[in-house]
Write an enzyme that holds these catalytic residues in place. Structure first.
Site, PDB file in Angstrom:
ATOM      1  N   GLN A 250       0.819  -1.210   0.000  1.00 27.23           N
ATOM      2  CA  GLN A 250       0.000   0.000   0.000  1.00 27.23           C
ATOM      3  C   GLN A 250       0.856   1.264   0.000  1.00 27.23           C
ATOM      4  OE1 GLN A 250      -3.610  -0.216  -0.278  1.00 27.23           O
ATOM      5  NE2 GLN A 250      -2.645  -2.122  -0.917  1.00 27.23           N
ATOM      6  N   HIS A 253       1.365   3.251  -3.264  1.00 30.40           N
ATOM      7  CA  HIS A 253       0.329   4.098  -3.858  1.00 30.40           C
ATOM      8  C   HIS A 253       0.803   5.537  -4.033  1.00 30.40           C
ATOM      9  CE1 HIS A 253      -3.511   2.030  -4.500  1.00 30.40           C
ATOM     10  NE2 HIS A 253      -3.139   1.207  -3.553  1.00 30.40           N
ATOM     11  N   GLU A 318      -8.267   3.670   6.308  1.00 30.34           N
ATOM     12  CA  GLU A 318      -8.983   3.218   5.115  1.00 30.34           C
ATOM     13  C   GLU A 318      -8.989   1.682   5.037  1.00 30.34           C
ATOM     14  OE1 GLU A 318      -8.701   3.770   0.250  1.00 30.34           O
ATOM     15  OE2 GLU A 318      -7.006   4.324   1.525  1.00 30.34           O
ATOM     16  N   HIS A 319      -7.810   1.078   5.076  1.00 33.92           N
ATOM     17  CA  HIS A 319      -7.683  -0.384   5.039  1.00 33.92           C
ATOM     18  C   HIS A 319      -7.137  -0.865   6.385  1.00 33.92           C
ATOM     19  CE1 HIS A 319      -6.757   1.002   0.829  1.00 33.92           C
ATOM     20  NE2 HIS A 319      -7.742   0.163   0.577  1.00 33.92           N
ATOM     21  N   ASP A 352      -8.465  -4.146  -3.387  1.00 35.71           N
ATOM     22  CA  ASP A 352      -8.166  -3.114  -4.383  1.00 35.71           C
ATOM     23  C   ASP A 352      -8.540  -3.546  -5.784  1.00 35.71           C
ATOM     24  OD1 ASP A 352      -7.137  -1.329  -2.560  1.00 35.71           O
ATOM     25  OD2 ASP A 352      -5.042  -1.862  -2.901  1.00 35.71           O
ATOM     26  N   HIS A 412     -49.376  25.805   9.277  1.00 36.52           N
ATOM     27  CA  HIS A 412     -49.356  24.355   9.456  1.00 36.52           C
ATOM     28  C   HIS A 412     -50.575  23.912  10.260  1.00 36.52           C
ATOM     29  CE1 HIS A 412     -45.182  24.886   8.263  1.00 36.52           C
ATOM     30  NE2 HIS A 412     -44.941  23.585   8.351  1.00 36.52           N
TER      31      HIS A 412
END
Length: 442
Positions: A250, A253, A318-319, A352, A412
């Site tokens: 990762q 990335h 995230e992961h 992924d 109303h």
């Protein structure tokens, strides 16, 4: 209290955009809003050296491009898309319309309606993220979106064949070879040749992410996405070599991708540090991964697995990968994560690329309040109501009148009074003309 074996050197970027990025994005959006296709073409030529006769590929062009992709690649894309489609369909099947009778003759209902059109951004740049086509196009089509417009940047002065094939196989109704802010703005705002969409989806660089942020409200978006994040929780049963490989999977990335290990074993933590240093020189993407590891890599040693889970929840990564003796314990112990990967047989790259769950996930702590992209993001959950019984309408009308006057909403209140008078003969002191009771509703 956890101990730190490696501390991040860089500060994790805050949620807001760099002011310089925000200014550039705002200028491009403003120009596309005013200039339409002309502005889009000008920016595409400036940023990507790309100005074809039409940014949209014709059916003939798509067929020709797809024919250049090897059959084995097409087969792999189809396999991955079957997994994504199957999971998205299971999600869609879990969302149901319903109607309930809450009082005599009072019916309340819920329907889940797909948006009319969605835009899918499939990144190019450093890596052609073809899997984003599966995640954004296929999921929208399973939700029932009638028009999915997909776009991807040119690659080396031409449409990128694998990305085009992925978008086509996923079912995109329109495919554009157009990247950057100009692509996102064109989809959101519409131009002379590109109809606007209702929601923008897909990852991108800092400029694309900021464009989605600035356009949010005029259109929906999937997420405010930041750099890819990964976090591993490991105990003394974890293999340090596997931990190191998965962290670096990762880290490649981007140079600002946080990668964190929280372990209950100092032995595992220190061995992981050694393996990372051994692996980095031999990685083709080692320069990027090394920058991420040096700047944003962390290793913590927790006193217990409960403390490790609590610390991981605080990161809201995230992961989150669980490499422990009993990985499913994390399902009951954790709540803040974009996606959870349980056990040594399950790695983040599966998510992924092909396992079926969506890879568009929350970053920068957003997992504290949202999950990732899913079929429900393309649906509008709407409600309806119908009162069929006179006495129920009259009862609701009386109570509505009283509650409305508590809030000083006389209009109303009168709307409720009218039903009480019409369907039960109640007095209507504020009306100049008498209200005749109506016959029952058919």
């Amino acid at each position: 209290m956890s101990r730190v074996l490696k501390q991040a050197q860089g500060a994790v970027p805050a949620g807001g955009a760099d002011p310089a990025v925000a200014d550039i994005v705002a200028a491009v959006i403003s120009d596309v809003r005013a200039g339409g296709d002309g502005a889009v073409r000008r920016y595409s030529a400036q940023f990507d050296d790309w100005s074809p006769v039409s940014f949209r590929l014709s059916e003939q062009e798509i067929s020709k491009i797809v024919s250049t992709v090897p059959d084995t690649v097409l087969d792999d894309l189809r396999f991955a898309q079957r997994q994504v489609q199957g999971f998205a369909q299971a999600q869609r099947d879990s969302i149901r319309d319903f109607e309930v009778e809450t009082l005599d003759g009072v019916f309340l209902g819920q329907r889940n309606l797909p948006v009319d059109a969605s835009g899918a951004y499939v990144p190019g740049g450093r890596y052609p993220l073809t899997a984003s086509a599966h995640m954004t196009v296929l999921t929208a089509k399973v939700a029932g979106v009638g028009r999915v417009a997909a776009t991807t940047p040119p690659s080396q002065g031409a449409p990128p064949p694998i990305s085009v094939a992925a978008m086509h196989l996923a079912g995109a109704d329109e495919i554009y070879v157009l990247g950057g802010v100009q692509a996102v703005a064109a989809l959101a705002l519409g131009t002379e040749t590109i109809a606007p969409v209702n929601i923008l989806t897909g990852p991108g660089n800092a400029y694309v992410a900021e464009a989605k942020r600035q356009l949010f409200g005029e259109v929906g978006i999937d997420l405010f996405a930041g750099p890819t994040e990964t976090l591993i929780v490991a105990d003394d049963h974890a293999d340090p070599f596997t931990v190191a490989v998965d962290l670096l999977s990762q880290a490649e990335h981007g140079p600002d991708s946080p990668c964190v290990l929280i372990t209950t074993s100092e032995t595992v933590g220190r061995a992981t540090l050694r393996h990372v240093e051994e692996l980095l020189p031999g990685m083709p993407t080692g320069k990027v991964a090394a920058a991420a590891w040096r700047g944003y890599g962390e290793v913590h040693v927790a006193e217990s697995l409960d403390e490790a889970f609590a610390l991981a929840d605080a990161y809201a990564s995230e992961h989150v990968q669980i490499l422990t003796e009993n990985p499913r314990r994390a399902l009951a112990s954790m709540s803040n994560f974009g996606a959870l990967f349980l056990g040594e047989r399950t790695c983040v790259p599966y998510g992924d690329k092909l396992i079926g769950t969506n890879h568009v996930l929350p970053t920068r702590g957003a997992a504290r309040y949202t999950g990732g992209l899913w079929v429900g993001k393309f649906l509008k959950t709407v409600t309806y109501q119908e009162v069929r019984e006179d006495l129920s309408s009259a009862q609701l009308g009386k109570i509505c009148g009283r509650l409305s006057r508590l809030e000083q909403f006389e209009g109303h209140a009168r709307s409720g009074d009218l039903r009480a008078a019409r369907f039960a003969g109640a007095e209507l002191p504020w009306a100049e003309m008498p209200i005749r009771p109506q016959s029952p509703c058919p």
